[in-house]
Design a protein around this motif. Sequence first.
Motif, mmCIF file in Angstrom:
data_model
loop_
_atom_site.group_PDB
_atom_site.id
_atom_site.type_symbol
_atom_site.label_atom_id
_atom_site.label_comp_id
_atom_site.label_asym_id
_atom_site.label_seq_id
_atom_site.Cartn_x
_atom_site.Cartn_y
_atom_site.Cartn_z
ATOM 1 N N HIS A 126 0.827 -1.204 0.000
ATOM 2 C CA HIS A 126 0.000 0.000 0.000
ATOM 3 C C HIS A 126 0.865 1.260 0.000
ATOM 4 N N THR A 127 2.039 1.182 0.625
ATOM 5 C CA THR A 127 2.943 2.331 0.634
ATOM 6 C C THR A 127 3.528 2.571 -0.749
ATOM 7 N N GLN A 128 3.932 1.500 -1.432
ATOM 8 C CA GLN A 128 4.510 1.656 -2.770
ATOM 9 C C GLN A 128 3.470 2.169 -3.755
ATOM 10 N N ALA A 129 2.225 1.702 -3.652
ATOM 11 C CA ALA A 129 1.166 2.214 -4.526
ATOM 12 C C ALA A 129 0.947 3.709 -4.280
ATOM 13 N N ALA A 130 0.973 4.125 -3.016
ATOM 14 C CA ALA A 130 0.800 5.543 -2.687
ATOM 15 C C ALA A 130 1.947 6.381 -3.230
ATOM 16 N N ARG A 131 3.163 5.833 -3.229
ATOM 17 C CA ARG A 131 4.313 6.571 -3.731
ATOM 18 C C ARG A 131 4.231 6.766 -5.251
ATOM 19 N N VAL A 132 3.676 5.770 -5.954
ATOM 20 C CA VAL A 132 3.450 5.963 -7.387
ATOM 21 C C VAL A 132 2.439 7.082 -7.602
ATOM 22 N N ALA A 133 1.367 7.070 -6.819
ATOM 23 C CA ALA A 133 0.315 8.071 -6.971
ATOM 24 C C ALA A 133 0.832 9.484 -6.722
ATOM 25 N N ASP A 134 1.748 9.647 -5.738
ATOM 26 C CA ASP A 134 2.221 11.005 -5.428
ATOM 27 C C ASP A 134 3.453 11.408 -6.239
ATOM 28 N N GLY A 135 3.914 10.522 -7.124
ATOM 29 C CA GLY A 135 5.032 10.863 -7.994
ATOM 30 C C GLY A 135 6.398 10.516 -7.462
ATOM 31 N N SER A 136 6.480 9.909 -6.275
ATOM 32 C CA SER A 136 7.783 9.513 -5.736
ATOM 33 C C SER A 136 8.388 8.354 -6.516
ATOM 34 N N LEU A 137 7.527 7.532 -7.122
ATOM 35 C CA LEU A 137 7.948 6.427 -7.979
ATOM 36 C C LEU A 137 7.208 6.529 -9.301
ATOM 37 N N ASP A 138 7.788 5.941 -10.341
ATOM 38 C CA ASP A 138 7.115 5.860 -11.631
ATOM 39 C C ASP A 138 6.348 4.550 -11.776
ATOM 40 N N LEU A 139 6.927 3.483 -11.238
ATOM 41 C CA LEU A 139 6.330 2.151 -11.293
ATOM 42 C C LEU A 139 6.556 1.479 -9.946
ATOM 43 N N ALA A 140 5.661 0.548 -9.609
ATOM 44 C CA ALA A 140 5.863 -0.250 -8.403
ATOM 45 C C ALA A 140 5.305 -1.642 -8.616
ATOM 46 N N VAL A 141 6.022 -2.628 -8.080
ATOM 47 C CA VAL A 141 5.548 -4.007 -8.059
ATOM 48 C C VAL A 141 4.913 -4.223 -6.696
ATOM 49 N N CYS A 142 3.609 -4.462 -6.666
ATOM 50 C CA CYS A 142 2.910 -4.544 -5.397
ATOM 51 C C CYS A 142 1.596 -5.310 -5.548
ATOM 52 N N TRP A 143 0.977 -5.619 -4.426
ATOM 53 C CA TRP A 143 -0.370 -6.192 -4.420
ATOM 54 C C TRP A 143 -1.348 -5.038 -4.251
ATOM 55 N N VAL A 144 -2.342 -4.990 -5.087
ATOM 56 C CA VAL A 144 -3.243 -3.847 -5.071
ATOM 57 C C VAL A 144 -4.646 -4.309 -5.436
ATOM 58 N N ARG A 145 -5.643 -3.593 -4.939
ATOM 59 C CA ARG A 145 -7.039 -3.916 -5.236
ATOM 60 C C ARG A 145 -7.621 -2.856 -6.165
ATOM 61 N N THR A 146 -8.688 -3.230 -6.843
ATOM 62 C CA THR A 146 -9.311 -2.330 -7.821
ATOM 63 C C THR A 146 -9.736 -1.015 -7.178
ATOM 64 N N GLU A 147 -10.286 -1.077 -5.985
ATOM 65 C CA GLU A 147 -10.762 0.148 -5.331
ATOM 66 C C GLU A 147 -9.610 1.112 -5.055
ATOM 67 N N GLU A 148 -8.424 0.579 -4.743
ATOM 68 C CA GLU A 148 -7.268 1.447 -4.515
ATOM 69 C C GLU A 148 -6.778 2.054 -5.820
ATOM 70 N N LEU A 149 -6.799 1.269 -6.892
ATOM 71 C CA LEU A 149 -6.428 1.808 -8.201
ATOM 72 C C LEU A 149 -7.319 2.985 -8.565
ATOM 73 N N GLU A 150 -8.614 2.826 -8.371
ATOM 74 C CA GLU A 150 -9.557 3.886 -8.734
ATOM 75 C C GLU A 150 -9.388 5.093 -7.827
ATOM 76 N N ARG A 151 -9.195 4.861 -6.538
ATOM 77 C CA ARG A 151 -9.084 5.967 -5.582
ATOM 78 C C ARG A 151 -7.809 6.775 -5.798
ATOM 79 N N ARG A 152 -6.739 6.115 -6.161
ATOM 80 C CA ARG A 152 -5.458 6.798 -6.321
ATOM 81 C C ARG A 152 -5.154 7.192 -7.765
ATOM 82 N N GLY A 153 -6.010 6.844 -8.698
ATOM 83 C CA GLY A 153 -5.757 7.180 -10.096
ATOM 84 C C GLY A 153 -4.609 6.393 -10.691
#
Length: 309
Positions: A126-153
């Motif tokens: 969840h931290t790596q997904a958030a870092r992609v969303a805020d621009g700290s990372l360009d890509l991340a390998v992580c476990w993620v759910r559809t609702e988080e993808l939609e919420r974070r763009g």
Amino acid sequence: MTDVELRQLRYFVAVAEELNFGRAAERLLIAGPSLSQQIKALERDLGVRLFDRDRRSVSLTSAGAALLPPTRALLERAEDLQRCAERLSGSESVRLGYVNWLPPDLTARTAGVARLHLDAWIAPSHTQAARVADGSLDLAVCWVRTEELERRGLHARLLGADRLYAVSTGDDTGEVAAQDTAVLIDDDATSWSSWNVYAELLARDTGARAVRISDGGVTGPAFFDHVRRSGRPVVNSPKGQTTPLPPDLVQRPVVAPRPLWTWSLVRRANEDRPAVLAAMEALCADVGDLGLDSPGSWLPEGDPHRHRA
């Protein structure tokens, strides 16, 4: 004929265009005698005389005139190649974060399309997904759910999958039904947010026993202690997939159903930088379905790769 250097071909073109060794040497920022020696070496390597020269004038021979157009074309192609390489090496790195797993051929897949920089901060999904969303990372390998993808763009593609197994005492290495296993849920939601969601859904859907812990024992020696105290096999988390087992514990396949943990490659949904898009395509293009849709496989509700077909 020996190998001809591009540098010598550039010298040839400069002299052919100037028809004066002094001016060509000034243009090339080299000494006149050195230029003359390099042209003689090129003529020797090619086996033809390129210039007729005396103290007062320089002119192309018929062979020199015939070789000039293809030499210019060759140098243009070499410059195109160099510019392409410079764009790759000089472009901003594609910053990739991960949790604990990466494809073993990561570098080979991205070679030639992007300059990949692995981020040193190993963090939960969840931290790596958030870092992609805020621009700290360009890509991340992580476990993620559809609702988080939609919420974070974010946008996700399948990159890998782990089949989870159970760890048990004794010497029985046979299959164990998911309903006969236990799954650990840690009170530390910051560190184990993604795993806790997965474990709760696994227990809900399969009948596995949810066991609340508060010691970080989802992995490591504390996990093995929980297995020893448990009256049933305990499902191992993705972080413990490659950890060697102590001699008193065994690995058992979980069936009915087979729990799978997916690894997504995540980027921002509005990402438009060619290097990032090319890196994602190179990493995910030939992944396939990894058995996610096979009969008997289980993915939690909200997994973006569930029911891919």
